[in-house]
Design an enzyme around this catalytic site. Structure first.
Site, PDB file in Angstrom:
ATOM      1  CD  GLU A 291      33.896  -7.444  -2.959  1.00 10.28           C
ATOM      2  OE1 GLU A 291      33.635  -8.580  -3.656  1.00 10.28           O
ATOM      3  OE2 GLU A 291      34.452  -6.983  -3.814  1.00 10.28           O
TER       4      GLU A 291
ATOM      5  CG  ASP B 291      32.012  -2.659 -12.095  1.00 14.62           C
ATOM      6  OD1 ASP B 291      31.352  -2.021 -11.350  1.00 14.62           O
ATOM      7  OD2 ASP B 291      32.587  -3.740 -11.919  1.00 14.62           O
TER       8      ASP B 291
ATOM      9  CD  GLU C  11      42.604  -6.444 -12.779  1.00 12.63           C
ATOM     10  OE1 GLU C  11      42.461  -7.856 -13.253  1.00 12.63           O
ATOM     11  OE2 GLU C  11      42.020  -5.952 -11.827  1.00 12.63           O
TER      12      GLU C  11
END
Ligand SMILES: *[C@@H]1O[C@H](CO)[C@@H](O)[C@H](O)[C@H]1NC(C)=O
Ligand SMILES: *[C@@H]1O[C@H](CO)[C@@H](O)[C@H](O)[C@H]1NC(C)=O
Ligand SMILES: *[C@@H]1O[C@H](CO)[C@@H](O)[C@H](O)[C@H]1NC(C)=O
Ligand SMILES: *[C@@H]1O[C@H](CO)[C@@H](O)[C@H](O)[C@H]1NC(C)=O
Ligand SMILES: *[C@@H]1O[C@H](CO)[C@@H](O)[C@H](O)[C@H]1NC(C)=O
Ligand SMILES: *[C@@H]1O[C@H](CO)[C@@H](O)[C@H](O)[C@H]1NC(C)=O
Ligand SMILES: *[C@@H]1O[C@H](CO)[C@@H](O)[C@H](O)[C@H]1NC(C)=O
EC number: 3.2.1.-
Length: 528
Positions: free
Chosen positions: A122, A270, A381
């Site tokens: 992140e 992903d 979501e």
């Protein structure tokens, strides 16, 4: 930006998707610019920035309803740093100055009290990506917007941050540990995790390689390359590579072996796939091997994961897996995974493969369907469906009875109803538009933007909502993630904007490539 926040569920099977043939063209479409829409997106940016600046800055994130802040990203002003490339594209000079002045003051050696836990991933995609992109922009198309000393200070701060994070790579295998703890007497330490996931290992290479290229210090590139190698050359393929090019999720930090065979395009895996082709765009000389792997992964996704729901077989979604074979598939996808269409379109453009572009466009249509069928016009979501080919087997159950009617009409049912201001559907509309010039994608993006503006405008900014299929989105979470600024507003803007050097081209001559947080990075060795 694809963020991992939900766990994979169960399983199921599939057949290759049918792709419609259409002629391969390399002509750049005529793009249309909509000034009224650009103004609408700018208004949303300014309103959420004002709320953030007044009530949260220089903390990380605005809580728009309670008009306070939360330090959920180390306390270095995540929303400000994440907003910079969008502020530059919108040429919002006041905000640009506020952010640049802030970046110069950040002490990356310490986190705020209570915010000691630092995610390498992140922090890389939001902060390092934001600063590297700002540097590229301010030495390129936006040169002169900010004084030279400040521009240099941004790069110095990127180096300061990377130097603090470098401890993460100090593991037996060299694969980074994602979780760090700051504020100790001897600087940051890792949490000595047993494993790390492929998204958090494989979504560093663009930002750190760019930093190495900008500074001339190859160490940053070497650090991230080591982990990437384990994902390219799998030591235990019987476990780690259930389909050619499609791999497991968790990797052992001691010896680099894969710990499981589950994966797909959802959170946790992903953006590993996303960056394979983006690195080839960044530098085709250094990253040809990553491109080859991306091709394998896409071919396998088309062959094994493409799935069509029983009630709307014309739609295409990608299944997840927990090992090879139909019995291991899981018919579940997510708002987050909807970046897949855009990434596959980008790869198709890059490699001149219309088959990939068409397949990507079919995924974009599926994701749009998740938006248009809810009460708010925003997709959930996560969602599930029953595969049309597999039949009645244990991993291919029917819709729950309370959603049977919804499934009949929509081709999916809702497994998590929240919307947390995710960008991926609009991101994929952006790639679809840049590839085709078809203005319907601009209209879809505008429709999504208007629905988000209507449902999520809250207090002094925008808020995540609990239920996209309830009037007014159910209720508010009082949360405005920094990727709202970095991604949703940027893609919503760029798709309505005219030509610019950083816009994605419909040929294989892109001069910029977007990191997973939508920060554009200048590709290596190409003139502006
Ligand atoms: C977005 O919402 C705000 C607040 O409700 C409103 O003032 C503005 O007109 C909306 N923007 C568009 C383009 O509809
Ligand atoms: C957060 O905001 C408060 C109130 O403006 C301020 O006192 C504090 O120093 C800020 N903390 C950080 C880490 O920016
Ligand atoms: C941060 O730590 C590094 C050593 O890791 C040191 O060189 C630097 O001066 C420190 N910076 C600040 C602002 O404390
Ligand atoms: C390059 O970066 C590494 C990692 O932070 C650092 O240890 C090294 O001193 C740097 N080398 C130069 C020449 O600046
Ligand atoms: C990781 O590998 C080491 C060494 O082979 C082994 O001892 C350990 O059990 C493995 N850990 C996991 C979580 O698989
Ligand atoms: C699931 O995958 C594993 C590993 O690839 C395989 O051994 C197993 O037979 C598969 N199970 C089913 C039900 O397909
Ligand atoms: C599906 O199979 C289960 C048992 O495996 C059975 O109970 C159920 O009735 C079947 N449903 C349909 C629609 O055939």
């Amino acid at each position: 930006m694809h963020h991992y926040s939900w766990a994979l569920l169960a399983l199921s099977a599939v057949s290759p998707a049918v792709v419609s043939a259409s002629p391969l063209t390399h002509r750049r479409p005529n793009y249309v610019s909509h000034q009224d829409r650009l103004n609408g997106v700018k208004e949303a940016f300014q309103r959420s920035w004002n709320g953030y600046y007044q009530y949260a800055f220089p903390n990380d994130s605005l809580m728009p309803i309670s008009k306070t802040y939360v330090n959920d990203r180390n306390g270095w002003g995540a929303s400000a740093v994440d907003a910079i490339s969008t502020a530059l594209i919108m040429e919002n000079d006041v905000v640009i100055k506020q952010i640049v002045d802030h970046i110069k003051t950040i002490n990356f050696n310490r986190t705020v009290a209570g915010g000691e836990g630092v995610s390498l991933f992140e922090t890389t995609i939001r902060y390092l990506g934001g600063m590297v992109s700002a540097y590229d922009f301010l030495t390129g198309p936006f040169k002169g917007k900010v004084d030279d000393a400040s521009v240099k200070a941004i790069l110095d701060q990127a180096v300061n941050l990377a130097d603090q994070l470098s401890i993460a790579f100090n593991t037996p295998s060299g694969i980074p540990n994602n979780n760090l703890v700051f504020n100790g007497p001897n600087g940051p330490v890792t949490t000595n995790d047993a494993t790390n996931g492929i998204a958090t290992i494989g979504t560093l290479i663009l930002e750190w390689t760019r930093l190495a290229d900008l500074t001339g210090n190859a160490t940053y590139a070497k650090l991230v390359r080591t982990g990437e190698e384990y994902l390219l050359n799998i030591k235990n393929p019987a476990v780690g590579e259930p389909y050619p090019g499609l791999i497991g999720t968790d990797v052992n930090l001691s010896d680099g072996t894969f710990a499981d065979s589950r994966g797909g395009w959802n959170g946790g895996t992903d953006s590993f796939y996303e960056y394979l082709i983006k690195m080839y765009i960044y530098d085709s000389t250094r990253f040809g091997e990553l491109k080859d792997r991306w091709i394998k992964a896409i071919d396998s996704s088309m062959k094994y994961l493409a799935s069509h729901p029983t009630t709307r077989p014309e739609l295409t979604f990608l299944a997840a897996y927990n090992g090879a074979g139909p019995g291991n598939l899981s018919f579940v996808s997510s708002n987050l995974a909807c970046f897949d269409g855009g990434n596959i379109i980008l790869g198709g453009l890059t490699l001149n493969k219309q088959e990939y572009v068409n397949f990507g466009l079919s995924l974009v249509e599926g994701c749009r369907d998740t938006y248009v069928n809810t009460v708010t016009g925003i997709g959930p979501e996560s969602f599930q469906w029953q595969d049309s080919k597999l039949g009645n087997v244990s991993n291919n159950g029917a819709a729950p009875s309370n959603q049977a009617a919804f499934y009949q009409k929509s081709g999916y049912w809702i497994s998590s109803s929240a919307y947390i201001l995710r960008p991926e559907v609009i991101e994929s509309y952006y790639y679809a538009y840049r590839a085709t010039g078809d203005t319907k994608y601009q209209d879809w993006a505008w429709e999504a933007f208007l629905n988000i503006n209507k449902t999520c405008s809250a207090g002094v900014g925008f808020s995540a909502v609990t239920n996209v299929n309830a009037p007014n989105g159910g209720s508010f979470y009082d949360s405005q993630e920094s990727f709202w600024f970095a991604e949703v507003l940027k893609y919503s803007y760029l798709i309505q904007a005219g030509e610019a050097p950083y816009q994605v081209n419909a040929d294989h001559n892109n001069q910029w490539v977007f990191n997973t947080e939508a920060h554009p990075v200048r590709v290596a060795g190409k003139p502006i």
